[in-house]
Design a protein around this motif. Structure first.
Motif, PDB file in Angstrom:
ATOM      1  N   ILE A   1       0.857  -1.183   0.000  1.00 24.21           N
ATOM      2  CA  ILE A   1       0.000   0.000   0.000  1.00 24.21           C
ATOM      3  C   ILE A   1       0.896   1.237   0.000  1.00 24.21           C
ATOM      4  O   ILE A   1       1.857   1.314   0.771  1.00 24.21           O
ATOM      5  CB  ILE A   1      -0.919   0.049   1.237  1.00 24.21           C
ATOM      6  CG1 ILE A   1      -1.793  -1.204   1.323  1.00 24.21           C
ATOM      7  CG2 ILE A   1      -1.754   1.322   1.253  1.00 24.21           C
ATOM      8  CD1 ILE A   1      -2.885  -1.284   0.280  1.00 24.21           C
ATOM      9  N   ASP A   2       0.599   2.198  -0.874  1.00 28.69           N
ATOM     10  CA  ASP A   2       1.314   3.465  -0.904  1.00 28.69           C
ATOM     11  C   ASP A   2       0.621   4.432   0.061  1.00 28.69           C
ATOM     12  O   ASP A   2      -0.576   4.689  -0.079  1.00 28.69           O
ATOM     13  CB  ASP A   2       1.302   4.030  -2.327  1.00 28.69           C
ATOM     14  CG  ASP A   2       2.121   5.311  -2.470  1.00 28.69           C
ATOM     15  OD1 ASP A   2       2.532   5.887  -1.437  1.00 28.69           O
ATOM     16  OD2 ASP A   2       2.326   5.746  -3.618  1.00 28.69           O
ATOM     17  N   THR A   3       1.360   4.980   1.020  1.00 33.87           N
ATOM     18  CA  THR A   3       0.746   5.893   1.995  1.00 33.87           C
ATOM     19  C   THR A   3       0.098   7.094   1.318  1.00 33.87           C
ATOM     20  O   THR A   3      -0.842   7.674   1.856  1.00 33.87           O
ATOM     21  CB  THR A   3       1.785   6.427   2.996  1.00 33.87           C
ATOM     22  OG1 THR A   3       2.823   7.086   2.280  1.00 33.87           O
ATOM     23  CG2 THR A   3       2.381   5.314   3.819  1.00 33.87           C
ATOM     24  N   ASP A   4       0.589   7.459   0.148  1.00 33.26           N
ATOM     25  CA  ASP A   4       0.039   8.631  -0.521  1.00 33.26           C
ATOM     26  C   ASP A   4      -1.357   8.377  -1.097  1.00 33.26           C
ATOM     27  O   ASP A   4      -2.008   9.297  -1.596  1.00 33.26           O
ATOM     28  CB  ASP A   4       0.995   9.116  -1.615  1.00 33.26           C
ATOM     29  CG  ASP A   4       2.322   9.584  -1.026  1.00 33.26           C
ATOM     30  OD1 ASP A   4       2.367   9.865   0.191  1.00 33.26           O
ATOM     31  OD2 ASP A   4       3.312   9.660  -1.775  1.00 33.26           O
ATOM     32  N   GLU A   5      -1.828   7.127  -1.007  1.00 23.92           N
ATOM     33  CA  GLU A   5      -3.212   6.826  -1.372  1.00 23.92           C
ATOM     34  C   GLU A   5      -4.182   7.207  -0.253  1.00 23.92           C
ATOM     35  O   GLU A   5      -5.401   7.249  -0.465  1.00 23.92           O
ATOM     36  CB  GLU A   5      -3.360   5.342  -1.707  1.00 23.92           C
ATOM     37  CG  GLU A   5      -2.597   4.904  -2.940  1.00 23.92           C
ATOM     38  CD  GLU A   5      -2.747   3.423  -3.217  1.00 23.92           C
ATOM     39  OE1 GLU A   5      -3.811   2.852  -2.864  1.00 23.92           O
ATOM     40  OE2 GLU A   5      -1.817   2.816  -3.766  1.00 23.92           O
ATOM     41  N   ILE A   6      -3.659   7.481   0.950  1.00 24.59           N
ATOM     42  CA  ILE A   6      -4.503   7.942   2.049  1.00 24.59           C
ATOM     43  C   ILE A   6      -5.045   9.323   1.706  1.00 24.59           C
ATOM     44  O   ILE A   6      -4.304  10.216   1.285  1.00 24.59           O
ATOM     45  CB  ILE A   6      -3.704   7.996   3.367  1.00 24.59           C
ATOM     46  CG1 ILE A   6      -3.232   6.594   3.765  1.00 24.59           C
ATOM     47  CG2 ILE A   6      -4.525   8.621   4.495  1.00 24.59           C
ATOM     48  CD1 ILE A   6      -2.229   6.583   4.909  1.00 24.59           C
ATOM     49  N   ALA A   7      -6.356   9.504   1.894  1.00 25.46           N
ATOM     50  CA  ALA A   7      -6.978  10.778   1.523  1.00 25.46           C
ATOM     51  C   ALA A   7      -6.637  11.897   2.496  1.00 25.46           C
ATOM     52  O   ALA A   7      -6.633  13.073   2.122  1.00 25.46           O
ATOM     53  CB  ALA A   7      -8.493  10.612   1.426  1.00 25.46           C
TER      54      ALA A   7
ATOM     55  N   VAL B   1       8.921  14.290   7.919  1.00 24.01           N
ATOM     56  CA  VAL B   1       8.366  15.454   7.225  1.00 24.01           C
ATOM     57  C   VAL B   1       8.680  15.348   5.734  1.00 24.01           C
ATOM     58  O   VAL B   1       9.828  15.112   5.351  1.00 24.01           O
ATOM     59  CB  VAL B   1       8.958  16.756   7.815  1.00 24.01           C
ATOM     60  CG1 VAL B   1       8.727  17.931   6.878  1.00 24.01           C
ATOM     61  CG2 VAL B   1       8.363  17.040   9.192  1.00 24.01           C
ATOM     62  N   ARG B   2       7.649  15.485   4.913  1.00 21.34           N
ATOM     63  CA  ARG B   2       7.871  15.423   3.463  1.00 21.34           C
ATOM     64  C   ARG B   2       6.759  16.160   2.721  1.00 21.34           C
ATOM     65  O   ARG B   2       5.610  16.213   3.162  1.00 21.34           O
ATOM     66  CB  ARG B   2       7.964  13.970   2.978  1.00 21.34           C
ATOM     67  CG  ARG B   2       6.781  13.079   3.338  1.00 21.34           C
ATOM     68  CD  ARG B   2       7.064  11.620   2.971  1.00 21.34           C
ATOM     69  NE  ARG B   2       5.977  10.742   3.383  1.00 21.34           N
ATOM     70  CZ  ARG B   2       4.900  10.477   2.626  1.00 21.34           C
ATOM     71  NH1 ARG B   2       4.792  11.018   1.422  1.00 21.34           N
ATOM     72  NH2 ARG B   2       3.959   9.659   3.070  1.00 21.34           N
ATOM     73  N   LYS B   3       7.128  16.706   1.590  1.00 19.91           N
ATOM     74  CA  LYS B   3       6.218  17.525   0.793  1.00 19.91           C
ATOM     75  C   LYS B   3       5.045  16.731   0.248  1.00 19.91           C
ATOM     76  O   LYS B   3       3.934  17.250   0.118  1.00 19.91           O
ATOM     77  CB  LYS B   3       7.001  18.159  -0.364  1.00 19.91           C
ATOM     78  CG  LYS B   3       6.170  19.040  -1.278  1.00 19.91           C
ATOM     79  CD  LYS B   3       7.033  19.643  -2.377  1.00 19.91           C
ATOM     80  CE  LYS B   3       6.206  20.522  -3.309  1.00 19.91           C
ATOM     81  NZ  LYS B   3       7.062  21.143  -4.373  1.00 19.91           N
ATOM     82  N   ASP B   4       5.281  15.453  -0.091  1.00 24.34           N
ATOM     83  CA  ASP B   4       4.255  14.666  -0.777  1.00 24.34           C
ATOM     84  C   ASP B   4       3.388  13.836   0.173  1.00 24.34           C
ATOM     85  O   ASP B   4       2.693  12.912  -0.258  1.00 24.34           O
ATOM     86  CB  ASP B   4       4.906  13.748  -1.810  1.00 24.34           C
ATOM     87  CG  ASP B   4       5.934  12.794  -1.191  1.00 24.34           C
ATOM     88  OD1 ASP B   4       6.313  12.998  -0.019  1.00 24.34           O
ATOM     89  OD2 ASP B   4       6.358  11.851  -1.888  1.00 24.34           O
TER      90      ASP B   4
END
Length: 276
Positions: free
Chosen positions: A159-165, A202-205
């Motif tokens: 699972i890609d964390t960036d799929e979290i809304a 901490v990250r921008k994306d």
């Protein structure tokens, strides 16, 4: 119609409406979120690693709030916070293993497993996997942040964390959690920022974030300030969508007044996900 009769009629209609709304929801309890072979391999996993799903019968494509309880990673039970019932969202509420029976990073691994289960199964409950929000109070807020910021935990489940809304931690640590510091022999008043701190990641994306704390003078030691620093560092790296709210008049136990802010955030972000 006299005033008393009118008031009684309004009350009856109101109760009927509430009951009718409640009757459209289903609570499915104690669902294991690890695979059967994993659950059966350890008695404590089998006991604790379960979740409940609260969902409406009729709706389709709803947003989901995954909720992690607080308790310092040492206590607490899955529950649906006041104000989250009958609000047009699915709620997944999670139990996880706790100190002293386990030590870090087991708590975070359990949280990631529960989030992974949600991504892979929420469509069965008419939820939209693109509308999954992760939240929780105190230790639960810390777990929400760690799962959503350190990509390694969900990567184990493909699972890609960036799929979290969105991430909505309520009064969560952004430094390393005090129970984890205790496990490392570090006193609770010594702040640490290592790989077990949301601040370390901490990250921008990262997903959209709403940070909520109680009033800085009423909160647990430094809790507002560490969230404010996290907010500033996310701004420094140009994260495009992060908010920080401090609830005046409330201390650490600020869940109830914060829930409407969570729901508003979910509504705004869900609308933004609708294709134009």
């Amino acid at each position: 119609m006299n005033k008393i009769t009118l008031v009684l009629l309004i009350l009856v209609l109101g109760i009927t409406r509430i009951n009718a709304q409640s009757d459209t929801y289903v609570l499915e309890e104690d669902i294991p979120y690890y695979e059967t072979n994993v659950s059966n391999s350890d008695a404590y996993i089998k006991e604790r690693c379960k979740l409940d799903v609260y969902y409406p019968k009729e709706a389709e494509g709803l947003a989901t709030v995954v909720w992690f309880h607080g308790g310092g990673l040492e206590s607490g039970e899955k529950h649906i916070p006041d104000g989250l019932k009958n609000k047009g969202v699915i709620v997944v509420t999670v139990n996880y293993r706790m100190h002293p029976k386990v030590k870090h990073p087991v708590y975070i691994e359990d949280a990631a497993a529960a989030v992974s289960w949600t991504f892979k199964n929420i469509a069965k409950y008419k939820g939209d996997p693109k509308k999954i929000f992760i939240s929780g109070h105190s230790a639960g807020g810390y777990l929400a942040s760690m799962v959503g910021l350190d990509k390694t935990y969900l990567e184990k489940f493909d699972i890609d964390t960036d799929e979290i809304a969105g991430l909505i931690p309520f009064s969560g640590h952004t430094i390393t959690h005090f129970t984890i510091r205790k496990e490392m022999g570090i006193r609770g008043t010594q702040p640490i920022i290592d790989k077990f701190a949301p601040l370390f990641h901490v990250r921008k994306d990262a997903p959209s974030m709403l940070l909520i704390t109680g009033n800085r003078e009423l909160e647990m030691l430094g809790r507002y300030e560490e969230n404010a620093y996290f907010y500033r560092m996310m701004k420094v790296v140009d994260h495009p969508d992060i908010e920080l709210m401090e609830l005046d008049g409330y201390g650490h136990n600020m869940v109830y007044p914060a829930v409407p802010l969570l729901l508003d955030f979910v509504k705004r972000k869900t609308v933004a996900l609708v294709p134009k």
